[in-house]
Scaffold this motif. Structure first.
Motif, short mmCIF file in Angstrom:
data_model
loop_
_atom_site.label_atom_id
_atom_site.label_comp_id
_atom_site.label_asym_id
_atom_site.label_seq_id
_atom_site.Cartn_x
_atom_site.Cartn_y
_atom_site.Cartn_z
N ASP A 1 12.30 34.99 -30.28
CA ASP A 1 10.79 35.53 -30.65
C ASP A 1 9.85 35.58 -29.60
O ASP A 1 9.35 34.44 -29.27
N TRP A 2 9.47 36.85 -29.13
CA TRP A 2 8.56 37.06 -27.92
C TRP A 2 7.30 37.48 -28.45
O TRP A 2 7.28 38.21 -29.73
N ASN A 3 6.23 37.01 -28.00
CA ASN A 3 4.79 37.35 -28.22
C ASN A 3 4.24 37.69 -26.58
O ASN A 3 4.40 36.77 -26.03
N PHE A 4 3.90 38.94 -26.52
CA PHE A 4 3.49 39.24 -25.31
C PHE A 4 1.92 39.21 -24.88
O PHE A 4 1.34 39.67 -24.02
N GLY A 5 1.32 38.44 -26.28
CA GLY A 5 -0.22 38.03 -25.75
C GLY A 5 -1.09 39.20 -25.92
O GLY A 5 -2.40 38.84 -25.88
N TYR A 6 -0.79 40.45 -26.30
CA TYR A 6 -1.56 41.50 -26.36
C TYR A 6 -2.32 41.60 -27.74
O TYR A 6 -3.42 41.78 -27.85
N SER A 7 -1.42 41.34 -28.79
CA SER A 7 -1.96 41.44 -30.15
C SER A 7 -0.89 40.61 -31.05
O SER A 7 0.17 40.39 -30.58
N TYR A 8 -0.99 40.70 -32.33
CA TYR A 8 -0.39 40.23 -33.31
C TYR A 8 0.92 41.12 -33.11
O TYR A 8 1.97 40.53 -33.50
N TYR A 9 0.98 42.37 -32.95
CA TYR A 9 2.11 43.22 -33.05
C TYR A 9 2.84 43.30 -31.71
O TYR A 9 3.71 44.12 -31.61
N SER A 10 2.41 42.66 -30.73
CA SER A 10 3.12 42.79 -29.52
C SER A 10 4.14 41.85 -29.57
O SER A 10 4.08 41.08 -28.76
N PRO B 1 -1.45 51.04 -15.70
CA PRO B 1 -0.48 50.13 -16.71
C PRO B 1 0.49 49.52 -16.10
O PRO B 1 1.10 49.78 -14.97
N LEU B 2 0.76 48.35 -16.53
CA LEU B 2 1.70 47.38 -15.95
C LEU B 2 3.11 47.26 -16.83
O LEU B 2 2.78 46.77 -18.03
N THR B 3 3.96 47.67 -16.45
CA THR B 3 5.33 47.39 -17.11
C THR B 3 6.16 46.14 -16.41
O THR B 3 6.28 46.10 -15.36
N VAL B 4 6.32 45.26 -17.49
CA VAL B 4 6.82 44.07 -17.02
C VAL B 4 8.20 43.84 -17.66
O VAL B 4 8.36 44.06 -19.13
N HIS B 5 9.51 43.62 -16.81
CA HIS B 5 10.54 43.17 -17.58
C HIS B 5 10.83 41.62 -17.57
O HIS B 5 10.84 41.27 -16.44
N PHE B 6 11.00 41.09 -18.71
CA PHE B 6 11.34 39.77 -18.93
C PHE B 6 12.78 39.28 -18.99
O PHE B 6 13.60 39.72 -19.79
N THR B 7 13.21 38.51 -18.16
CA THR B 7 14.62 38.20 -18.07
C THR B 7 14.73 36.88 -18.63
O THR B 7 14.10 35.73 -18.18
N GLY C 1 -6.59 42.31 -18.62
CA GLY C 1 -6.82 41.17 -19.20
C GLY C 1 -5.79 40.12 -18.89
O GLY C 1 -5.23 40.54 -17.90
N VAL C 2 -5.93 39.04 -19.44
CA VAL C 2 -5.19 37.90 -19.14
C VAL C 2 -4.09 37.65 -20.43
O VAL C 2 -4.96 37.31 -21.38
N TYR C 3 -2.75 37.53 -20.17
CA TYR C 3 -2.03 37.55 -21.36
C TYR C 3 -1.20 36.41 -21.25
O TYR C 3 -0.47 36.24 -20.29
N ASN C 4 -1.13 35.57 -22.45
CA ASN C 4 -0.25 34.51 -22.55
C ASN C 4 0.94 34.88 -23.26
O ASN C 4 0.86 35.22 -24.47
N THR D 1 6.61 29.57 -21.76
CA THR D 1 5.48 30.35 -21.60
C THR D 1 5.05 30.91 -20.20
O THR D 1 5.70 30.41 -19.17
N ALA D 2 4.35 31.96 -20.12
CA ALA D 2 4.10 32.68 -18.92
C ALA D 2 2.51 33.24 -18.82
O ALA D 2 2.31 33.58 -20.28
#
Length: 187
Positions: free
Chosen positions: A102-111, A85-91, A126-129, A149-150
């Motif tokens: 409004d963040w979207n982590f690219g995993y699903s509609y609920y992420s 599992p990869l935990t990412v902190h977004f600054t 996976g590759v997440y936008n 985006t990232a």
């Protein structure tokens, strides 16, 4: 609800006038009949037009709509590649103001998230936008917005399986397996 920088085309509806003085409410003026003026900072600007025929003059003032600050979205993830599992902190380094995030982590509609500096854990490869939309909450329906985006790449956690301790006779072979890695080193 325009966002900075914004340019307006002013139309002069004066009659029987020979000279004009526009005051744009931001310390700028013009003597052009139908001027074009750009606002580079937010605020409410009363625009005044003095129309004159050389003998008499008339003044009209128009209170323009609010000009809002244009947000600039920007963020940095502490990891862009890793294993599950990869935990990412977004600054979040977006310009400051009356912003909503409004963040979207690219995993699903609920992420998603609405906090300034979120943390998200990716549990599947996976590759997440990832996207961040920054909106000015004071502008009409949040029309002043920007997006950053990232891409986050999550690889499976490598698994090495050498089996249990085994005794092998000289000249015999044993099968060793590994999976999920990008490089392998056998010793």
């Amino acid at each position: 609800s325009p966002c900075t920088p914004v340019t307006f085309n002013f139309t002069n509806a004066s009659v029987n006038a020979t000279s004009y003085l526009w005051n744009f409410g931001d310390l700028n003026t013009s003597t052009v009949v139908n001027p074009i003026h750009a606002y580079s900072s937010p605020g409410i600007f009363p625009v005044t037009l003095i129309a004159s025929n050389g003998v008499k003059s008339d003044t009209t003032t128009y209170n323009m709509s609010q000009v809002y600050q244009q947000p600039i979205a920007s963020f940095t993830p502490d990891y862009t590649t890793g294993c599950t599992p990869l935990t990412v902190h977004f600054t979040n380094s977006s310009t400051q103001g009356h912003w909503a995030y409004d963040w979207n982590f690219g995993y699903s509609y609920y992420s998603t998230s609405t906090i300034k500096d979120p943390v998200y854990t990716y549990v599947s490869q996976g590759v997440y936008n990832v996207s961040l939309i920054v909106r000015d909450t004071l502008s009409f329906s949040g029309l002043c917005r920007d997006t950053a985006t990232a891409v986050i790449t999550v690889n499976p956690t490598p698994v090495a399986n050498a089996g249990s301790d085994r005794s092998v006779c000289l000249g015999s072979s044993i099968v060793l397996t590994a999976s999920g890695g990008t490089t392998y080193t056998w010793s």
